[in-house]
Scaffold this motif. Structure first.
Motif, PDB file in Angstrom:
ATOM      1  N   LEU A 175       0.812  -1.214   0.000  1.00 46.50           N
ATOM      2  CA  LEU A 175       0.000   0.000   0.000  1.00 46.50           C
ATOM      3  C   LEU A 175       0.851   1.273   0.000  1.00 46.50           C
ATOM      4  O   LEU A 175       0.452   2.296  -0.551  1.00 46.50           O
ATOM      5  CB  LEU A 175      -0.932   0.024   1.210  1.00 46.50           C
ATOM      6  N   LEU A 176       2.026   1.218   0.613  1.00 44.19           N
ATOM      7  CA  LEU A 176       2.874   2.402   0.712  1.00 44.19           C
ATOM      8  C   LEU A 176       3.765   2.617  -0.498  1.00 44.19           C
ATOM      9  O   LEU A 176       4.257   3.732  -0.718  1.00 44.19           O
ATOM     10  CB  LEU A 176       3.750   2.315   1.962  1.00 44.19           C
ATOM     11  N   PHE A 177       3.990   1.586  -1.298  1.00 47.27           N
ATOM     12  CA  PHE A 177       4.934   1.679  -2.409  1.00 47.27           C
ATOM     13  C   PHE A 177       4.556   2.789  -3.390  1.00 47.27           C
ATOM     14  O   PHE A 177       5.365   3.663  -3.708  1.00 47.27           O
ATOM     15  CB  PHE A 177       5.042   0.328  -3.134  1.00 47.27           C
ATOM     16  N   ALA A 178       3.333   2.780  -3.867  1.00 46.48           N
ATOM     17  CA  ALA A 178       2.898   3.783  -4.851  1.00 46.48           C
ATOM     18  C   ALA A 178       2.891   5.204  -4.281  1.00 46.48           C
ATOM     19  O   ALA A 178       3.362   6.131  -4.956  1.00 46.48           O
ATOM     20  CB  ALA A 178       1.537   3.413  -5.420  1.00 46.48           C
ATOM     21  N   PRO A 179       2.386   5.433  -3.060  1.00 41.24           N
ATOM     22  CA  PRO A 179       2.463   6.798  -2.528  1.00 41.24           C
ATOM     23  C   PRO A 179       3.892   7.309  -2.340  1.00 41.24           C
ATOM     24  O   PRO A 179       4.152   8.500  -2.509  1.00 41.24           O
ATOM     25  CB  PRO A 179       1.730   6.720  -1.186  1.00 41.24           C
ATOM     26  N   ILE A 180       4.817   6.421  -2.003  1.00 40.80           N
ATOM     27  CA  ILE A 180       6.217   6.843  -1.864  1.00 40.80           C
ATOM     28  C   ILE A 180       6.763   7.277  -3.220  1.00 40.80           C
ATOM     29  O   ILE A 180       7.432   8.312  -3.333  1.00 40.80           O
ATOM     30  CB  ILE A 180       7.075   5.723  -1.234  1.00 40.80           C
ATOM     31  N   ILE A 181       6.477   6.502  -4.261  1.00 39.76           N
ATOM     32  CA  ILE A 181       6.920   6.866  -5.611  1.00 39.76           C
ATOM     33  C   ILE A 181       6.269   8.194  -6.034  1.00 39.76           C
ATOM     34  O   ILE A 181       6.926   9.067  -6.611  1.00 39.76           O
ATOM     35  CB  ILE A 181       6.583   5.752  -6.614  1.00 39.76           C
ATOM     36  N   LEU A 182       4.989   8.342  -5.745  1.00 45.47           N
ATOM     37  CA  LEU A 182       4.282   9.569  -6.095  1.00 45.47           C
ATOM     38  C   LEU A 182       4.881  10.775  -5.365  1.00 45.47           C
ATOM     39  O   LEU A 182       5.052  11.850  -5.951  1.00 45.47           O
ATOM     40  CB  LEU A 182       2.795   9.432  -5.776  1.00 45.47           C
ATOM     41  N   PHE A 183       5.220  10.598  -4.095  1.00 46.00           N
ATOM     42  CA  PHE A 183       5.844  11.686  -3.341  1.00 46.00           C
ATOM     43  C   PHE A 183       7.214  12.025  -3.909  1.00 46.00           C
ATOM     44  O   PHE A 183       7.599  13.199  -3.983  1.00 46.00           O
ATOM     45  CB  PHE A 183       5.939  11.329  -1.854  1.00 46.00           C
ATOM     46  N   ALA A 184       7.963  11.002  -4.337  1.00 45.80           N
ATOM     47  CA  ALA A 184       9.268  11.248  -4.966  1.00 45.80           C
ATOM     48  C   ALA A 184       9.102  12.074  -6.240  1.00 45.80           C
ATOM     49  O   ALA A 184       9.878  12.996  -6.499  1.00 45.80           O
ATOM     50  CB  ALA A 184       9.970   9.930  -5.270  1.00 45.80           C
ATOM     51  N   LEU A 185       8.091  11.755  -7.031  1.00 48.68           N
ATOM     52  CA  LEU A 185       7.842  12.531  -8.244  1.00 48.68           C
ATOM     53  C   LEU A 185       7.414  13.963  -7.913  1.00 48.68           C
ATOM     54  O   LEU A 185       7.798  14.910  -8.608  1.00 48.68           O
ATOM     55  CB  LEU A 185       6.790  11.837  -9.107  1.00 48.68           C
ATOM     56  N   TYR A 186       6.632  14.132  -6.856  1.00 50.27           N
ATOM     57  CA  TYR A 186       6.245  15.477  -6.422  1.00 50.27           C
ATOM     58  C   TYR A 186       7.484  16.281  -6.038  1.00 50.27           C
ATOM     59  O   TYR A 186       7.646  17.434  -6.458  1.00 50.27           O
ATOM     60  CB  TYR A 186       5.278  15.402  -5.240  1.00 50.27           C
ATOM     61  N   VAL A 187       8.357  15.695  -5.239  1.00 52.94           N
ATOM     62  CA  VAL A 187       9.575  16.387  -4.825  1.00 52.94           C
ATOM     63  C   VAL A 187      10.447  16.684  -6.046  1.00 52.94           C
ATOM     64  O   VAL A 187      11.041  17.756  -6.162  1.00 52.94           O
ATOM     65  CB  VAL A 187      10.341  15.559  -3.770  1.00 52.94           C
ATOM     66  N   GLN A 188      10.504  15.749  -6.984  1.00 49.63           N
ATOM     67  CA  GLN A 188      11.305  15.929  -8.201  1.00 49.63           C
ATOM     68  C   GLN A 188      10.830  17.139  -9.004  1.00 49.63           C
ATOM     69  O   GLN A 188      11.616  17.993  -9.381  1.00 49.63           O
ATOM     70  CB  GLN A 188      11.220  14.667  -9.062  1.00 49.63           C
ATOM     71  N   PHE A 189       9.550  17.210  -9.254  1.00 46.53           N
ATOM     72  CA  PHE A 189       9.044  18.264 -10.124  1.00 46.53           C
ATOM     73  C   PHE A 189       8.700  19.552  -9.388  1.00 46.53           C
ATOM     74  O   PHE A 189       8.411  20.560 -10.015  1.00 46.53           O
ATOM     75  CB  PHE A 189       7.841  17.753 -10.921  1.00 46.53           C
ATOM     76  N   HIS A 190       8.744  19.527  -8.070  1.00 43.23           N
ATOM     77  CA  HIS A 190       8.543  20.735  -7.288  1.00 43.23           C
ATOM     78  C   HIS A 190       9.871  21.422  -7.028  1.00 43.23           C
ATOM     79  O   HIS A 190       9.908  22.559  -6.560  1.00 43.23           O
ATOM     80  CB  HIS A 190       7.856  20.380  -5.953  1.00 43.23           C
ATOM     81  N   GLY A 191      10.972  20.767  -7.350  1.00 45.53           N
ATOM     82  CA  GLY A 191      12.302  21.272  -7.029  1.00 45.53           C
ATOM     83  C   GLY A 191      12.681  22.556  -7.707  1.00 45.53           C
ATOM     84  O   GLY A 191      13.538  23.282  -7.216  1.00 45.53           O
ATOM     85  N   ASP A 192      12.060  22.888  -8.834  1.00 46.51           N
ATOM     86  CA  ASP A 192      12.418  24.143  -9.481  1.00 46.51           C
ATOM     87  C   ASP A 192      11.588  25.315  -8.968  1.00 46.51           C
ATOM     88  O   ASP A 192      11.861  26.457  -9.309  1.00 46.51           O
ATOM     89  CB  ASP A 192      12.301  24.025 -10.999  1.00 46.51           C
ATOM     90  N   TYR A 193      10.587  25.046  -8.140  1.00 47.76           N
ATOM     91  CA  TYR A 193       9.765  26.109  -7.563  1.00 47.76           C
ATOM     92  C   TYR A 193      10.022  26.324  -6.079  1.00 47.76           C
ATOM     93  O   TYR A 193       9.699  27.361  -5.538  1.00 47.76           O
ATOM     94  CB  TYR A 193       8.273  25.813  -7.746  1.00 47.76           C
TER      95      TYR A 193
END
Length: 146
Positions: free
Chosen positions: A12-30
């Motif tokens: 259950l936690l695997f997908a939310p962790i990946i999603l959070f990683a993508l959020y941090v990745q694409f939020h990094g320029d803002y």
């Protein structure tokens, strides 16, 4: 591992962790965040998978050969962005050279995304490679010798 609750929870936690990683990745320029943090978070999802399902199962999902390729591609994204800016006549990683006609610094946005993507993929694959090597090695001495 035979603990049903841990196995279900990790699934259950695997997908939310990946999603959070993508959020941090694409939020990094803002704002705070970016490639390094996202790469570590992404690696944590697979480390959790290895803890709950075993190292061999995780290596089936993401083999070492794939990690090596991802590591090189990440480095090439980073280095390629810097090389592209130099070939366009600017300094290393002067992102405005990527879109010189933009009045809103679009080159900065594109350049940061490319560089952070390269850093994120390189860091994630490097962290998993280190994890694979540490957990996959044989102990130097027997348990009785301790």
């Amino acid at each position: 591992m035979d603990h049903l609750i841990l196995r279900v929870t990790s699934k259950l936690l695997f997908a939310p962790i990946i999603l959070f990683a993508l959020y941090v990745q694409f939020h990094g320029d803002y704002g705070p965040g970016g490639g390094f943090q996202a790469g570590v978070i992404f690696a944590v999802a697979f480390i959790l998978h290895a803890f709950c399902f075993g190292l061999e199962e995780t290596k089936k999902v993401l083999p070492q050969k794939a990690l090596t390729i991802i590591m090189v591609v990440g480095f090439l994204f980073y280095a390629g962005t810097g090389l592209a800016t130099m070939l366009l006549g600017a300094n290393l990683l002067s992102y405005d050279a990527l879109v010189p006609a933009s009045t809103h610094h679009a080159g900065q946005h594109y350049g940061i995304i490319l560089v952070e993507w390269g850093v994120g993929t390189a860091v994630a694959s490097t962290m998993l490679t280190i994890f694979y090597h540490f957990t996959g090695r044989e102990p130097d001495i027997d348990q009785e010798d301790w």
